[in-house]
Structure formats: structure tokens, C-alpha cells
Design an enzyme around this catalytic site. Structure first.
Site, mmCIF file in Angstrom:
data_model
loop_
_atom_site.group_PDB
_atom_site.id
_atom_site.type_symbol
_atom_site.label_atom_id
_atom_site.label_comp_id
_atom_site.label_asym_id
_atom_site.label_seq_id
_atom_site.Cartn_x
_atom_site.Cartn_y
_atom_site.Cartn_z
ATOM 1 C CD GLU A 86 -1.901 2.295 1.523
ATOM 2 O OE1 GLU A 86 -1.756 3.079 0.789
ATOM 3 O OE2 GLU A 86 -2.084 2.485 2.729
ATOM 4 C CB CYS A 126 -1.281 7.440 1.105
ATOM 5 S SG CYS A 126 -2.575 6.372 2.029
#
Length: 481
Positions: A249, A283
Site C-alpha cells: 500500500e 496517502c
């Protein structure tokens, strides 16, 4: 007296082989928060071997017992909520609202993961051979390497540890060097909840020194990593060469598209939350805001006003939205992106200044492709707002990025919203909601430079178990006649 953290290996506080410790600073003022053990290769080997040894017995743990331990861990975190809040505020500079959100998510994830233990199921299937029973079962992989970031260390510890445990695996957790306290405290909570020695081991230190040793260790069967795309690609290469599983991720440059028919108030509220929660160190932050020209001027005026009023006060005040940037290296990156954009012709609509280690919420316009901020992830409270002619141009710009983590669109046109959801190249799409969102059971993750694989209790069973096909040839009942 300064707290000094030993490694957590095989259920015990363990001194590092090197005898070295590194300083962890409070990002608010760079004062010394704690010291943590600096792992070397010998420490990594010791932790992996402890996890592998534990796996031989832990993999046979009954689902009801894993379920009970995870539920107890959630209850213990409820009990110790204040302690975890203080760690999140003082170690990584979380405003209390963000800290509260993170703790609530981790508790929910632990409880959701408890149900995973009962979903490690197989299937029966027809066979082409008469009298043959054909079935498949799932088996845990073994030792899982979990590598967590500084920005949501508790959420990621819960995600990358609870599901491996729920599926019968054991874990070696390498914490971010900026957030080791949180990881050690979480591991001790799991130990108190009943997880056996060696099932969860925590090593601290610097990924550049020991990351490859952990990820390439032959006893590590899968790697779950959250961090930069550059490091994620490197880990992917290691795992690919060794034919081991990986869930990566990584970064994002997430677009928020606002169409001319959007509710202006909703658009501004969504852009504020999606960009400036935890000072943009996320993010999924809305670092590219793409606005249809019919509403652009109104949006910029309202967005500037709202951003300029965000509180940068005491982190323990509920009204505070923005805290400090985590480290000097990251502050330098934020400054470089702002300065580079201005030097090349961008306009600072609001922000751009610093209060100590805190950067004001910064809105840039006039961004062009040669500016660093156009394609690179800033990981700070800096967003770029673009004006486009129509929806088609907005979609094209939204897809003009190597990243593909999260995306969002604000519109009352259902057809365009669904077209966007269908055609945006990202792992997650939100309609009339922020780019910044997660739940324990969803398939969380992205495409392109944003990662490989998905996290979430519904998909973790696939990532953390291996299929085994079994057949049984039944006796031919007619043979005796």
C-alpha cells in the site's frame, strides 16, 4: 527520565544485538520523546525465528480462541484509550481528533478481524473421477513481515497484525523509526490479550539497514508494507525473486473532481477534510483538486477562506486541525515543493508560511507540469487547484498520474458520477465524499504506483492463506459383487 524501548521478541523485552539505541523526537518541538533499540541483522533473524517457532503450534489454534483474544485486545484498547491518545499526540504529532479517529478505527478493526478466524473456509467440488471426493482447504502461510508507516501507526498495526493472527499466521512487525512506541505498546496489549510468545514480535530501527534482511528472509512467507512507492517497488522486486506474497500500500496523488452543479458548501467541506486532516500527511489526501470552470472562482474564494481559518493550536484541543510535520526531512520536502512551484510561476492562494514545525494549509494555483508538486507526492498540507472546461477534461486530468489510490467527485449528476467511478484509474472512488476514507472490511488499496494487492478483512483471507487441494478415492462399493 527518557523512556528506552527494547525489542519485543518471543514475548520478552530484548536488548538489541548492537547495543545501540536511536532518538525519537516529538515533532512539535523536536524534543526527545524516547529512545528505541536499533535492530541489526542478528535481531531480525532472532525475531523471525521466534515467529517461525511459534507458528508450528499457533497455526493450529482454534478459531474460537483467536476470536476471543482479538475481542479481548479490542476491550483492552478501550481501557487504555487515554494512553494510546497520548502516544499518538506526542510521538507523531496527531491532533486529538485524528488520534481519536485512529484509536476508534483500530478497535473496530480488531473486532472485525475476530470474525475472520471463522471464515478460513474451503470447499467441496465435483470430480471427473467416479468415487473421488474432491475438496480444498486454506492453510496459513507462516511468518508475515509487517512494515508500518508513521502517519497511521495504530491503524496499520491493527490491519497488518490482526488479520495475519486471525488466519493462523505469526508476525514480525518493523515499526516506522518515527513511531516505535505505538508498535511496542500494541504488541504488549496483544500479549496481555492472550496471544502466545512469538506470535507477535516487534523490531525497531531503520528500514534502509534491516528492511532487506527481513523481507528476504527465507522463513518470511509474505510481506505487508505501507510506505513510499520507491521502497514498495524495491520490496516487490525482492518478493518477486523469491516467489513470496506481497501486499503493498503505497503513495498517492489523489484527485478530487468538483463539477459545476456541485453543492459549494459540500465541495469546500469535502476538500478541507480530504486534504488537511493530519496536516496532509496521508496517502489519500486530496492533493489535486480539479474544478469545472463554472464554479471555479466561487470555490477558490470559499476554499481559501475556510483553509485560512483552520486551527493550528494545541494538539489536545478538539478544534485543532493541523499539527507539526513529522521530521526535518519531510519539512524540507514540503518547503521544496512550495518554493519550486512559486519559482516556476505558481500562485499561493493562502498559506505557505510556517509556525515552528507546522506548515499553514497551503493552496496553490497555476500549477504546470514542470513543477515538482504537479506529479510528486508532497505529504504535507499543500494542495493544487486546477480549472478545467468540462467533465471530460476533469476525468482526463484526474487520470494523468502514475498513482491510482483514491479519488472522489462532487456532483449532483448521477450519470457523470457513475461514469467517473467506471473510468477513473484508482482503487477507490467516492461520490460526494472525501478521498480520505477507510473501513475495516473494504478492499483497500490502489493501482499503478499506489500499490499491489488489497487490505481489509474480506480480502485478507486470500492474501494470508494458501489453497491446498485434497482428494479421497472412496472404495468401489460394486467391487464385491
Amino acid at each position: 527520565m527518557t523512556t528506552k524501548h527494547e525489542l519485543w521478541i518471543n514475548g520478552e523485552h530484548t536488548q538489541p544485538d548492537s547495543g545501540k539505541y536511536f532518538d525519537v523526537l516529538n515533532p512539535l518541538d523536536d524534543s526527545l520523546y524516547c529512545q528505541a533499540a536499533e535492530s541489526n541483522d542478528a535481531d531480525i533473524n532472532k525475531a523471525v525465528e521466534a515467529a517461525h517457532h511459534c507458528f508450528q503450534t499457533y497455526s493450529k489454534t482454534l478459531a474460537k480462541d483467536i476470536e476471543a483474544m482479538l475481542c479481548k485486545a479490542a476491550d483492552l484498547m478501550e481501557r487504555d484509550r487515554a494512553e494510546f491518545t497520548d502516544i499518538l499526540i506526542d510521538e507523531i504529532g496527531s491532533p486529538i481528533n485524528k488520534a481519536n479517529f485512529e484509536i476508534a478505527y483500530a478497535i473496530t478493526h480488531l473486532r472485525a478481524a475476530a470474525g475472520v478466524a471463522r471464515r478460513v473456509t474451503g470447499q467441496t467440488m465435483p470430480s471427473d473421477t467416479p468415487g473421488r471426493l474432491s475438496m480444498s482447504v486454506r492453510k496459513p502461510l507462516g511468518v508475515v513481515a509487517a512494515i508500518t508507516p508513521f502517519n497511521v501507526p495504530l491503524i496499520k498495526a491493527a490491519k497488518l497484525v490482526a488479520s495475519p493472527l486471525a488466519t493462523g499466521n505469526t508476525v514480525v512487525l518493523l515499526s516506522s523509526e518515527e513511531a516505535p512506541t505505538l508498535s511496542f505498546r500494541f504488541a504488549q496489549l496483544l500479549h496481555e490479550a492472550g496471544f502466545p510468545a512469538g506470535s507477535v514480535n516487534v523490531v525497531s530501527g531503520f528500514g534502509v539497514d534491516v528492511g532487506d534482511t527481513l523481507n528476504s528472509h527465507p522463513l518470511v512467507k509474505t510481506v505487508m508494507f505501507t510506505g513510499s512507492s520507491r521502497v514498495g517497488k524495491h520490496i516487490g522486486e525482492i518478493c518477486g525473486k523469491q516467489m513470496k506474497h506481497a501486499v503493498l500500500e503505497l503513495g498517492g496523488k489523489s484527485p478530487l473532481v468538483i463539477l459545476a452543479d456541485a453543492d459549494l458548501g459540500l465541495a469546500v467541506k469535502t476538500a478541507i477534510f480530504g486534504m488537511f486532516l493530519y496536516q496532509g500527511q496521508a496517502c489519500m489526501a486530496s492533493s489535486r483538486i480539479i474544478v469545472e470552470e463554472g464554479i471555479y472562482d466561487q470555490f477558490i474564494a470559499a476554499y481559501k477562506q475556510a483553509a485560512s481559518q483552520l486551527s493550528m493550536g494545541d494538539l489536545r484541543e478538539m478544534s485543532t486541525i493541523l499539527g507539526p510535520i513529522i521530521s526535518q526531512r519531510q519539512r524540507d520536502r514540503v518547503r521544496r515543493h512550495i518554493d519550486n512551484a512559486v519559482e516556476k510561476g505558481a500562485t499561493i492562494e493562502t498559506g505557505g508560511n510556517w509556525q515552528g514545525n507546522k506548515c499553514e494549509p497551503t493552496i496553490l494555483t497555476g500549477i504546470t507540469e514542470e513543477m515538482d508538486v504537479c506529479y510528486e507526492e508532497t505529504f504535507g498540507p499543500v494542495t493544487s487547484v486546477y480549472s478545467v472546461k468540462n467533465y471530460e477534461a476533469a476525468l482526463e486530468m484526474a487520470n494523468d498520474t502514475p498513482y491510482g489510490l483514491s479519488s472522489a467527485i462532487i456532483t449532483n449528476d448521477l450519470n457523470k458520477a457513475l461514469d467517473f467511478a467506471e473510468n477513473i484509474d484508482s482503487g477507490m472512488v467516492h461520490i460526494n465524499a472525501p478521498t480520505l476514507y477507510d473501513e475495516p472490511h473494504v478492499p483497500f488499496g490502489g493501482t499503478g504506483d499506489s500499490g499491489f494487492g488489497r487490505e481489509g478483512i474480506e480480502v485478507d483471507v486470500d492474501a494470508l492463506t494458501e489453497w491446498k487441494w485434497i482428494t479421497i478415492q472412496l472404495p468401489d462399493a460394486s467391487a464385491g459383487h
